[in-house]
Write a protein that holds these residues in place. Structure first.
Motif, mmCIF file in Angstrom:
data_model
loop_
_atom_site.group_PDB
_atom_site.id
_atom_site.type_symbol
_atom_site.label_atom_id
_atom_site.label_comp_id
_atom_site.label_asym_id
_atom_site.label_seq_id
_atom_site.Cartn_x
_atom_site.Cartn_y
_atom_site.Cartn_z
ATOM 1 N N THR A 75 53.198 59.803 96.026
ATOM 2 C CA THR A 75 54.522 60.338 96.366
ATOM 3 C C THR A 75 55.469 60.021 95.233
ATOM 4 O O THR A 75 55.135 59.272 94.305
ATOM 5 C CB THR A 75 55.057 59.697 97.656
ATOM 6 N N VAL A 76 56.616 60.630 95.271
ATOM 7 C CA VAL A 76 57.654 60.304 94.294
ATOM 8 C C VAL A 76 58.089 58.861 94.528
ATOM 9 O O VAL A 76 58.323 58.442 95.661
ATOM 10 C CB VAL A 76 58.853 61.263 94.436
ATOM 11 N N LEU A 77 58.217 58.115 93.432
ATOM 12 C CA LEU A 77 58.669 56.728 93.527
ATOM 13 C C LEU A 77 60.153 56.667 93.145
ATOM 14 O O LEU A 77 60.511 56.900 91.993
ATOM 15 C CB LEU A 77 57.840 55.828 92.600
ATOM 16 N N ARG A 78 61.019 56.327 94.171
ATOM 17 C CA ARG A 78 62.472 56.317 93.897
ATOM 18 C C ARG A 78 63.163 55.004 94.297
ATOM 19 O O ARG A 78 64.141 55.056 95.063
ATOM 20 C CB ARG A 78 63.148 57.450 94.682
ATOM 21 N N PRO A 79 62.778 53.893 94.006
ATOM 22 C CA PRO A 79 61.609 53.499 93.220
ATOM 23 C C PRO A 79 60.400 53.207 94.084
ATOM 24 O O PRO A 79 59.334 52.915 93.562
ATOM 25 C CB PRO A 79 62.104 52.232 92.526
ATOM 26 N N SER A 80 60.560 53.195 95.472
ATOM 27 C CA SER A 80 59.415 52.875 96.315
ATOM 28 C C SER A 80 58.697 54.141 96.736
ATOM 29 O O SER A 80 59.281 55.233 96.757
ATOM 30 C CB SER A 80 59.881 52.100 97.560
ATOM 31 N N GLY A 81 57.447 53.973 97.090
ATOM 32 C CA GLY A 81 56.639 55.087 97.527
ATOM 33 C C GLY A 81 55.210 54.662 97.743
ATOM 34 O O GLY A 81 54.949 53.476 97.966
ATOM 35 N N THR A 82 54.292 55.617 97.655
ATOM 36 C CA THR A 82 52.877 55.316 97.903
ATOM 37 C C THR A 82 52.054 55.694 96.681
ATOM 38 O O THR A 82 52.300 56.713 96.032
ATOM 39 C CB THR A 82 52.365 56.099 99.116
ATOM 40 N N ALA A 83 51.063 54.834 96.401
ATOM 41 C CA ALA A 83 50.174 55.089 95.261
ATOM 42 C C ALA A 83 48.733 54.904 95.690
ATOM 43 O O ALA A 83 48.443 54.140 96.613
ATOM 44 C CB ALA A 83 50.528 54.170 94.102
ATOM 45 N N LEU A 84 47.844 55.570 95.038
ATOM 46 C CA LEU A 84 46.416 55.436 95.290
ATOM 47 C C LEU A 84 45.839 54.564 94.187
ATOM 48 O O LEU A 84 45.813 54.941 93.026
ATOM 49 C CB LEU A 84 45.736 56.800 95.295
ATOM 50 N N ILE A 85 45.402 53.381 94.549
ATOM 51 C CA ILE A 85 44.870 52.431 93.571
ATOM 52 C C ILE A 85 43.502 51.997 94.065
ATOM 53 O O ILE A 85 43.370 51.438 95.161
ATOM 54 C CB ILE A 85 45.799 51.219 93.408
ATOM 55 N N ARG B 7 48.046 40.222 96.363
ATOM 56 C CA ARG B 7 46.871 40.930 95.826
ATOM 57 C C ARG B 7 46.777 40.738 94.313
ATOM 58 O O ARG B 7 47.024 41.639 93.511
ATOM 59 C CB ARG B 7 46.972 42.407 96.162
ATOM 60 N N ASN B 8 46.424 39.537 93.917
ATOM 61 C CA ASN B 8 46.345 39.272 92.477
ATOM 62 C C ASN B 8 45.246 40.085 91.788
ATOM 63 O O ASN B 8 45.311 40.349 90.579
ATOM 64 C CB ASN B 8 46.077 37.767 92.234
ATOM 65 N N GLU B 9 44.224 40.510 92.541
ATOM 66 C CA GLU B 9 43.119 41.264 91.929
ATOM 67 C C GLU B 9 43.542 42.653 91.473
ATOM 68 O O GLU B 9 42.813 43.321 90.726
ATOM 69 C CB GLU B 9 41.951 41.370 92.922
ATOM 70 N N LEU B 10 44.737 43.101 91.874
ATOM 71 C CA LEU B 10 45.203 44.437 91.479
ATOM 72 C C LEU B 10 45.944 44.441 90.146
ATOM 73 O O LEU B 10 46.284 45.512 89.633
ATOM 74 C CB LEU B 10 46.121 45.013 92.566
ATOM 75 N N LEU B 11 46.246 43.220 89.639
ATOM 76 C CA LEU B 11 46.993 43.167 88.383
ATOM 77 C C LEU B 11 46.240 43.920 87.268
ATOM 78 O O LEU B 11 45.041 43.692 87.031
ATOM 79 C CB LEU B 11 47.205 41.709 87.964
ATOM 80 N N VAL C 290 49.939 55.399 87.151
ATOM 81 C CA VAL C 290 50.692 54.136 87.198
ATOM 82 C C VAL C 290 49.726 52.976 87.076
ATOM 83 O O VAL C 290 48.525 53.119 87.313
ATOM 84 C CB VAL C 290 51.499 54.024 88.497
ATOM 85 N N LYS C 291 50.310 51.804 86.732
ATOM 86 C CA LYS C 291 49.500 50.585 86.582
ATOM 87 C C LYS C 291 50.252 49.420 87.233
ATOM 88 O O LYS C 291 51.472 49.288 87.095
ATOM 89 C CB LYS C 291 49.251 50.295 85.115
ATOM 90 N N VAL C 292 49.496 48.618 87.934
ATOM 91 C CA VAL C 292 50.092 47.456 88.620
ATOM 92 C C VAL C 292 50.426 46.392 87.586
ATOM 93 O O VAL C 292 49.555 45.978 86.806
ATOM 94 C CB VAL C 292 49.132 46.883 89.672
ATOM 95 N N ILE C 293 51.720 45.949 87.596
ATOM 96 C CA ILE C 293 52.137 44.931 86.617
ATOM 97 C C ILE C 293 52.455 43.582 87.271
ATOM 98 O O ILE C 293 52.474 42.550 86.584
ATOM 99 C CB ILE C 293 53.363 45.407 85.812
ATOM 100 N N SER C 294 52.681 43.572 88.601
ATOM 101 C CA SER C 294 52.908 42.284 89.267
ATOM 102 C C SER C 294 52.712 42.440 90.776
ATOM 103 O O SER C 294 52.886 43.528 91.328
ATOM 104 C CB SER C 294 54.323 41.744 88.999
ATOM 105 N N THR C 295 52.327 41.319 91.422
ATOM 106 C CA THR C 295 52.163 41.302 92.873
ATOM 107 C C THR C 295 52.783 40.009 93.411
ATOM 108 O O THR C 295 52.671 38.945 92.793
ATOM 109 C CB THR C 295 50.690 41.358 93.282
#
Length: 443
Positions: free
Chosen positions: A394-404, A382-386, A424-429
């Motif tokens: 949810t809590v990210l420990r480090p994985s979890g769910t985000a609404l983007i 998903r390069n368009e999310l960069l 949060v901001k998407v930095i890589s896919t």
């Protein structure tokens, strides 16, 4: 009455006078008798045994009065020589070994079994040590058995056994006959005659028949047929593993070649030669062909209809059983099969590595792959999310769910702990992996 007596006396005197003038022709002792010449040439092996069995049978059927073995052999295999000796001992026909060139090793043993030995000038007899396939002295047990056979063969015709033993044992020293320590005894024709190991030295068959008191005998010469010549070659213990290697390798190569070509013909031809030669030699019958055919059919079924390997195992077992059944020596054929198996396995490995799959094997082996070049994509990146921002659901420990962008996505933080509700901001896919970083409300 007196005149009658005078007439009878006159006739008698006239007949006696005519007999003195014209004596009846002397009839040869061999007139009307049959002599069979059988060549004992090249290597002494099972193919020669089969030929000699046919020859002895023909001589017996025709009522031969004498068999002459024309010996010219460097020797051969002990088992074949032993069976030939049994064949000679079990016939009632007198046998003469006529050494026309050399009678070495097993050839010397066969000559000693004969009732008479006659040699041509310049011929040799002896040097009869037992050696293994590598050319080394055989084990002590085999040597002991062979020495006993040589001694028995000499004593059979009242010959001094020390010379027969010296031919087979290099520890016996006879320097007067060039057989010092570590050397085997070999007689030339004159020496054999002196040691009573030959009854005569003759130049040709005519002189031989004269010595045997068979002048004028009917002479019959046995010839090795073309089929027997092939059998003598293909039943040789050195040739058998070569044939099996060519056969198995040719058929395996054919599986990797489109159509039916040279490898298939080579493999099939080699196996047919093996069975043909052993059939002519009297070792293989129709049951071996049937068993081999069943084995081939089962292997083909396994290739075309892959299962649990049952057909393949049964097929290979049937093929091996047919080879063993058609062989004269189980030990020899098992070694030959092992050699052929090693050669074939090495060839298959090389084919896998360098040639790939071709021919019939291509039908049963999956060679296609799912890759991006062919349009197969396992996960979309998903390069368009960069650079797009969102909120941690949810809590990210480090994985979890985000609404983007109003889409719930599985994400993983850059490495730290991010509380629920933070921005949060998407930095890589990369495929399904989406990496996010916490950002401040101001940034």
């Amino acid at each position: 009455m007196r005149s009658v007596r005078i007439s009878i006396y006159s006739i008698f005197l006239l007949a006696a006078f005519l007999l003195l003038l014209f004596p009846p022709a002397a009839q040869s002792d061999g007139e009307g008798k049959l002599v069979y010449y059988i060549p004992v040439e090249q290597t002494v092996e099972r193919g020669l045994l089969a030929f000699m069995e046919r020859s002895f049978e023909a001589a017996a059927e025709e009522g031969a009065d004498h068999i002459v073995l024309e010996v010219d052999t460097p020797g051969g295999f002990v088992d074949a020589a032993g069976r030939i000796a049994s064949l000679m001992n079990n016939t009632d026909i007198p046998i003469t070994a006529f050494v026309v060139n050399e009678a070495l090793s097993a050839g010397a043993y066969i000559s000693l079994i004969a009732d008479n030995i006659v040699m041509m000038p310049g011929t040799d007899m002896g040097s009869a040590a037992v050696i293994d396939g590598a050319g080394n002295a055989a084990e002590e047990k085999s040597q002991s058995v062979w020495l006993a056979r040589m001694q028995d063969a000499a004593e059979k015709n009242d010959r001094d056994p020390k010379y027969a033993l010296a031919m087979a044992d290099n520890s016996i020293s006879l320097p007067e006959y060039r057989a010092g320590e570590g050397e085997l005894l070999t007689f030339n024709a004159r020496e054999a005659l002196e040691a009573d190991y030959a009854e005569a030295i003759v130049n040709n068959r005519e002189e031989l028949l004269e010595f045997l008191e068979l002048e004028g005998a009917i002479e019959r010469e046995m010839e090795v047929s073309f089929a027997e010549q092939i059998a003598r070659i293909v039943t040789h213990p050195v040739v058998v593993p070569i044939l099996l290697s060519i056969g198995s390798l040719g058929l395996v190569l054919e599986l990797y070649s489109p159509g039916f070509g040279i490898p298939g013909f080579m493999g099939t031809g080699a196996l047919l030669l093996y069975f043909f030669g052993h059939t002519v030699a009297g070792f293989a019958g129709w049951e071996t062909y049937i068993l081999f055919g069943i084995g081939i059919i089962l292997v083909v079924i396994e290739i075309l209809v892959p299962g649990f390997g049952i057909f393949g195992i049964l097929g290979i077992g049937a093929i091996i059983a047919s080879l063993v059944l058609g062989s004269y020596s189980t030990a020899n054929i098992m070694v030959s099969i092992l050699i052929a198996a090693v050669v074939t396995i090495v060839a298959v490995i090389l084919l896998f590595k360098y040639a790939g799959y071709r021919g019939p094997m291509k039908r049963v082996i999956l060679s296609d792959s799912t890759n991006t070049e062919k349009g197969y994509i396992s996960n979309v990146t998903r390069n368009e999310l960069l650079g797009v921002s969102g909120e941690a659901l949810t809590v990210l420990r480090p994985s979890g769910t985000a609404l983007i962008e109003d889409e719930r996505l599985d994400v993983v933080s850059e490495g730290g702990y991010i509380e629920q509700g933070r921005k949060v901001k998407v930095i890589s896919t990369a495929g399904s992996r989406i990496v996010v970083r916490e950002v401040s409300d101001n940034g």
